[in-house]
Design a protein around this motif. Structure first.
Motif, PDB file in Angstrom:
ATOM      1  N   MET A 166       0.846  -1.183   0.000  1.00  0.00           N
ATOM      2  CA  MET A 166       0.000   0.000   0.000  1.00  0.00           C
ATOM      3  C   MET A 166       0.887   1.240   0.000  1.00  0.00           C
ATOM      4  N   SER A 167       0.305   2.319  -0.441  1.00  0.00           N
ATOM      5  CA  SER A 167       1.050   3.576  -0.461  1.00  0.00           C
ATOM      6  C   SER A 167       1.161   4.155   0.948  1.00  0.00           C
ATOM      7  N   LEU A 172     -10.065  -2.171  11.216  1.00  0.00           N
ATOM      8  CA  LEU A 172      -8.808  -1.517  10.818  1.00  0.00           C
ATOM      9  C   LEU A 172      -7.561  -2.234  11.329  1.00  0.00           C
ATOM     10  N   VAL A 173      -7.742  -3.266  12.156  1.00  0.00           N
ATOM     11  CA  VAL A 173      -6.587  -3.945  12.746  1.00  0.00           C
ATOM     12  C   VAL A 173      -6.583  -5.424  12.367  1.00  0.00           C
ATOM     13  N   GLY A 218       7.200   3.927   4.248  1.00  0.00           N
ATOM     14  CA  GLY A 218       6.881   2.522   4.002  1.00  0.00           C
ATOM     15  C   GLY A 218       5.661   2.094   4.785  1.00  0.00           C
ATOM     16  N   ASP A 219       5.801   0.983   5.524  1.00  0.00           N
ATOM     17  CA  ASP A 219       4.658   0.465   6.295  1.00  0.00           C
ATOM     18  C   ASP A 219       4.622   0.992   7.730  1.00  0.00           C
ATOM     19  N   ARG A 220       5.485   1.959   8.049  1.00  0.00           N
ATOM     20  CA  ARG A 220       5.537   2.526   9.396  1.00  0.00           C
ATOM     21  C   ARG A 220       4.928   3.910   9.425  1.00  0.00           C
ATOM     22  N   VAL A 247       1.570  -0.902   9.452  1.00  0.00           N
ATOM     23  CA  VAL A 247       0.378  -1.206   8.649  1.00  0.00           C
ATOM     24  C   VAL A 247       0.795  -2.150   7.530  1.00  0.00           C
ATOM     25  N   ARG A 248       0.086  -3.274   7.432  1.00  0.00           N
ATOM     26  CA  ARG A 248       0.333  -4.229   6.344  1.00  0.00           C
ATOM     27  C   ARG A 248      -1.000  -4.691   5.783  1.00  0.00           C
ATOM     28  N   ASP A 249      -1.062  -4.742   4.471  1.00  0.00           N
ATOM     29  CA  ASP A 249      -2.271  -5.222   3.783  1.00  0.00           C
ATOM     30  C   ASP A 249      -3.526  -4.493   4.255  1.00  0.00           C
TER      31      ASP A 249
END
Length: 137
Positions: free
Chosen positions: A1-2, A28-29, A79-81, A109-111
């Motif tokens: 994801m962006s 969301l989690v 990134g994902d942070r 955050v992932r997927d």
């Protein structure tokens, strides 16, 4: 994801906490969410895993800690942070003692789901506010 989508997911997470819409929050989690709240001697400290423990710690927070956010938090992402930087004020209900907590949430955050939250908080301020004897300094 962006990065922008990750920031939006985290913003949505904070909105869901603020209004405590459990269904929206849990959407969301990740199922295996891990939320680490450092410290000892205050009601919310510990490692909380999964939807049930997340719901339990948020329920406990609403019952034991008054929180207000005097200004909107800042969001910094790569990134994902997503790092969320803010200030909370309030009191611990059991002691009626106030606190002022400068905090940072380090969120992964992932997927499209928040998978990990690590808080960096003023554990001393919260522990002092949780003490049942002696003045708050």
């Amino acid at each position: 994801m962006s990065v922008e989508k990750n920031v939006q997911i985290v913003k949505d997470f904070f909105t869901a906490i603020g209004s405590y819409k459990e269904h929206d929050l849990l959407a969301l989690v990740a199922d295996d969410i891990e939320w680490i709240i450092p410290g000892r001697n205050w009601p919310l400290a510990g490692t909380h895993r999964g939807h049930a423990e997340l719901a339990a710690v948020l329920k406990k927070a609403s019952e034991e800690v008054e929180m207000a956010y005097p200004k909107p938090p800042e969001f910094v992402a790569q990134g994902d942070r997503v790092m969320v930087i803010g200030v909370a004020t309030g009191k611990i209900y059991a002691t009626d003692k106030p606190y002022n907590d400068d905090w940072v949430f380090n969120m992964t955050v992932r997927d499209g789901k928040t998978t990990k939250i690590r808080e960096y908080i003023d554990t001393q301020a919260l522990a002092r506010a949780s003490e049942t004897d002696g003045p708050v300094t």
